[in-house]
Design an enzyme around this catalytic site. Structure first.
Site, PDB file in Angstrom:
ATOM      1  N   TYR A 106      -8.547  15.990  -6.264  1.00 53.06           N
ATOM      2  CA  TYR A 106      -7.689  15.170  -7.129  1.00 53.06           C
ATOM      3  C   TYR A 106      -6.680  16.076  -7.852  1.00 53.06           C
ATOM      4  CZ  TYR A 106      -6.314  12.140 -11.035  1.00 53.06           C
ATOM      5  OH  TYR A 106      -5.597  11.415 -11.957  1.00 53.06           O
TER       6      TYR A 106
ATOM      7  N   LYS B  79      -2.437  16.237  -7.817  1.00 52.01           N
ATOM      8  CA  LYS B  79      -1.593  16.107  -9.005  1.00 52.01           C
ATOM      9  C   LYS B  79      -0.722  17.355  -9.216  1.00 52.01           C
ATOM     10  CE  LYS B  79      -2.772  11.917  -9.960  1.00 52.01           C
ATOM     11  NZ  LYS B  79      -1.773  10.837  -9.852  1.00 52.01           N
TER      12      LYS B  79
ATOM     13  N   SER C  60      -0.850  14.436 -14.028  1.00 58.55           N
ATOM     14  CA  SER C  60      -2.087  14.356 -14.812  1.00 58.55           C
ATOM     15  C   SER C  60      -2.297  15.688 -15.522  1.00 58.55           C
ATOM     16  CB  SER C  60      -3.259  14.106 -13.848  1.00 58.55           C
ATOM     17  OG  SER C  60      -4.509  14.302 -14.472  1.00 58.55           O
TER      18      SER C  60
ATOM     19  N   ASP D 159       0.883  -1.166   0.000  1.00 60.17           N
ATOM     20  CA  ASP D 159       0.000   0.000   0.000  1.00 60.17           C
ATOM     21  C   ASP D 159       0.921   1.216   0.000  1.00 60.17           C
ATOM     22  OD1 ASP D 159      -1.528   2.189   0.682  1.00 60.17           O
ATOM     23  OD2 ASP D 159      -2.490   1.245   2.409  1.00 60.17           O
TER      24      ASP D 159
END
Length: 259
Positions: free
Chosen positions: A155, A159, A142, A62
């Site tokens: 999110y 990034k 991203s 993980d």
């Protein structure tokens, strides 16, 4: 075959973009350490790599747990004799209006998408230095690391953070001959986008599939991205051709976000 004799570790390599990257690096000649949470999926990727004539090993970790990331890197050294390329690819998406985000959601996505990359940078850099190797660290950002997207605000923040870590690490590690870059995919037809589309539909009331279609229609090259499209850029970043490149986060998105 510009990675012949190299050892590459890819996180999140059991499926999607990570799988595409791992198999491309195997085709480039690298031996693989496949890191993910699902042993069956990882073993399937390892089998494909071995069919290409590469050595491949799997390790359950993980990435949000620093000790597990360090253990994965140690496994690479003990099992395959070293480490040359570290791809911090594992990540999760999260669709939520900013006004509704909970502390738990913020904490989880930052632990995986940001801390996961940081622990990977730490573990790889320490190992490269110990082995006296000029390694390459390659991080998943991203298009959302260049533009903040509605309903993907947190999110996007993770990034953007990956780009910051990439730049800072590039500066700190340059004297050791270690390069650090990131790759910024667009709309890739993977399970992550299926989830994003479903959640967008739930939040906006759009039909399932409509959000994905809308984003794909905005791509200049006229089609959704594949994991292989992303893997081509990572292959370059992992190769000697990118030896003079560090601290960068190029977009590979078919023409969606422009910088």
């Amino acid at each position: 075959m510009h990675s012949v004799g190299k050892v590459a570790l890819v996180t999140g390599a059991g499926q999607g973009i990570g799988r595409g990257i791992a198999l491309r690096l195997a085709r480039d000649g690298a031996d693989l350490v496949i890191v993910d949470l699902n042993p069956e999926k990882m073993e399937a990727v390892a089998k494909e790599a071995r069919a290409l004539g590469r050595r491949a090993t799997t390790f359950v970790a993980d990435v949000s747990d620093r000790a597990q990331v360090h253990a994965a890197v140690d496994h690479a050294v003990h099992t395959l004799g070293g480490l040359d390329i570290m791809v911090n690819n594992a990540g999760i998406a999260q669709v939520q209006p900013l006004l509704d985000v909970t502390p738990e959601e913020v904490e989880r996505i930052f632990r995986i998408n940001v801390q996961g990359v940081l622990w990977g940078i730490q573990a790889a850099a320490a190992t490269f230095k110990k082995l006296g190797r000029k390694g390459k660290i390659i991080n998943a950002s991203s298009i959302a690391g260049h533009d903040g997207f509605a309903l993907l605000g947190v999110y996007s923040a993770t990034k953007f953070a990956v780009r910051a870590l990439t730049q800072a690490a590039a500066k700190e590690l340059a004297a050791d001959g270690i390069t650090v870059n990131a790759y910024c995919p667009g709309v890739v037809g993977t399970d992550m986008w299926v989830e994003i589309d479903k959640r967008m539909a739930a939040v906006t009331g759009a039909p399932v599939g409509a959000t994905y279609k809308k984003y794909v229609e905005g791509i200049a090259l006229g089609r959704a991205e594949t994991p292989d499209d992303v893997a081509g850029l990572v292959s370059f970043l992992a190769s000697p051709d990118a030896d003079y490149m560090t601290g960068q986060a190029p977009l590979i998105d078919g023409g969606l976000v422009y910088r």
